[in-house]
Structure formats: C-alpha cells, structure tokens
Design a protein around this motif. Structure first.
Motif, PDB file in Angstrom:
ATOM      1  N   GLU A 182      -5.018 -11.448   0.813  1.00  0.00           N
ATOM      2  CA  GLU A 182      -5.549 -11.201  -0.528  1.00  0.00           C
ATOM      3  C   GLU A 182      -6.780 -12.057  -0.801  1.00  0.00           C
ATOM      4  O   GLU A 182      -7.739 -11.589  -1.430  1.00  0.00           O
ATOM      5  CB  GLU A 182      -4.465 -11.438  -1.574  1.00  0.00           C
ATOM      6  CG  GLU A 182      -3.410 -10.353  -1.559  1.00  0.00           C
ATOM      7  CD  GLU A 182      -2.251 -10.617  -2.491  1.00  0.00           C
ATOM      8  OE1 GLU A 182      -2.061 -11.768  -2.933  1.00  0.00           O
ATOM      9  OE2 GLU A 182      -1.508  -9.659  -2.768  1.00  0.00           O
ATOM     10  N   GLU A 183      -6.792 -13.306  -0.315  1.00  0.00           N
ATOM     11  CA  GLU A 183      -7.974 -14.160  -0.462  1.00  0.00           C
ATOM     12  C   GLU A 183      -9.162 -13.569   0.291  1.00  0.00           C
ATOM     13  O   GLU A 183     -10.288 -13.570  -0.210  1.00  0.00           O
ATOM     14  CB  GLU A 183      -7.679 -15.567   0.043  1.00  0.00           C
ATOM     15  CG  GLU A 183      -6.734 -16.351  -0.831  1.00  0.00           C
ATOM     16  CD  GLU A 183      -6.377 -17.719  -0.252  1.00  0.00           C
ATOM     17  OE1 GLU A 183      -7.070 -18.175   0.687  1.00  0.00           O
ATOM     18  OE2 GLU A 183      -5.407 -18.320  -0.736  1.00  0.00           O
ATOM     19  N   ASP A 228      -1.040 -14.143   6.645  1.00  0.00           N
ATOM     20  CA  ASP A 228       0.054 -13.883   5.720  1.00  0.00           C
ATOM     21  C   ASP A 228      -0.531 -13.137   4.521  1.00  0.00           C
ATOM     22  O   ASP A 228      -1.747 -13.114   4.321  1.00  0.00           O
ATOM     23  CB  ASP A 228       0.807 -15.165   5.334  1.00  0.00           C
ATOM     24  CG  ASP A 228      -0.022 -16.173   4.559  1.00  0.00           C
ATOM     25  OD1 ASP A 228      -0.747 -15.769   3.628  1.00  0.00           O
ATOM     26  OD2 ASP A 228       0.066 -17.370   4.875  1.00  0.00           O
ATOM     27  N   PRO A 229       0.304 -12.459   3.741  1.00  0.00           N
ATOM     28  CA  PRO A 229      -0.211 -11.633   2.643  1.00  0.00           C
ATOM     29  C   PRO A 229      -1.114 -12.388   1.660  1.00  0.00           C
ATOM     30  O   PRO A 229      -2.110 -11.825   1.181  1.00  0.00           O
ATOM     31  CB  PRO A 229       1.055 -11.117   1.963  1.00  0.00           C
ATOM     32  CG  PRO A 229       2.064 -11.071   3.062  1.00  0.00           C
ATOM     33  CD  PRO A 229       1.763 -12.282   3.899  1.00  0.00           C
ATOM     34  N   GLU A 230      -0.800 -13.637   1.371  1.00  0.00           N
ATOM     35  CA  GLU A 230      -1.635 -14.402   0.435  1.00  0.00           C
ATOM     36  C   GLU A 230      -3.031 -14.638   1.019  1.00  0.00           C
ATOM     37  O   GLU A 230      -4.040 -14.514   0.325  1.00  0.00           O
ATOM     38  CB  GLU A 230      -0.973 -15.734   0.088  1.00  0.00           C
ATOM     39  CG  GLU A 230       0.287 -15.594  -0.758  1.00  0.00           C
ATOM     40  CD  GLU A 230       1.519 -15.150   0.030  1.00  0.00           C
ATOM     41  OE1 GLU A 230       1.540 -15.279   1.278  1.00  0.00           O
ATOM     42  OE2 GLU A 230       2.461 -14.649  -0.604  1.00  0.00           O
ATOM     43  N   GLU A 231      -3.089 -14.980   2.304  1.00  0.00           N
ATOM     44  CA  GLU A 231      -4.394 -15.169   2.955  1.00  0.00           C
ATOM     45  C   GLU A 231      -5.174 -13.857   2.967  1.00  0.00           C
ATOM     46  O   GLU A 231      -6.392 -13.851   2.740  1.00  0.00           O
ATOM     47  CB  GLU A 231      -4.220 -15.644   4.400  1.00  0.00           C
ATOM     48  CG  GLU A 231      -3.728 -17.061   4.547  1.00  0.00           C
ATOM     49  CD  GLU A 231      -3.462 -17.410   5.998  1.00  0.00           C
ATOM     50  OE1 GLU A 231      -3.966 -18.460   6.433  1.00  0.00           O
ATOM     51  OE2 GLU A 231      -2.752 -16.645   6.687  1.00  0.00           O
TER      52      GLU A 231
END
Length: 69
Positions: free
Chosen positions: A44-45, A39-42
């Motif tokens: 970015e991490e 997912d986009p948040e992962e």
C-alpha cells in the motif's frame, strides 16, 4: 542508471497476491526474472508512492505542452 535517465531496456511487470499472503511484483526481461515480495502494508505504501509520482509526472507533462508568454 538513474531514475530520470531514458533506457532501451524492455521488461514485463506482473503484480498479484501470493499464496503466502504477500503482494508480488514480478519483473521479467532480457534473461532476468525478479520476484519482489511485500507485505500488504508495504504494498500500500508503494501504491501511494506510485500515485504521487504519477501526479507529479502528469503535472510536468501539463506544463510541457504550454507555450511561454
């Protein structure tokens, strides 16, 4: 194989968005096709971890070329 061990294995890496709103890392090499969706948040991490690793590697490389006194 560990993260700090050299390898002769070659692979291609493609990165891009999917139609489902995920970010895909697609690894292909030597008979292996590995799609990894995040997912986009992962994603970015992962990008932050890549930047930190690049900075650490750059710092190691800068020190490797200098002569000791």
């Amino acid at each position: 194989m560990g993260i700090d061990k050299q390898s002769d294995v070659a692979a291609n890496l493609q990165i891009g968005p999917t139609s489902m709103g995920m970010v895909r890392l697609y690894v292909e090499g030597d008979g292996v096709e590995l799609p990894l969706d995040f997912d986009p948040e992962e994603a970015e991490e992962i990008a932050e971890e890549l930047r930190a690793a690049a900075a650490a590697a750059r710092a190691m490389g800068d020190g490797a070329g200098k002569k000791k006194r």
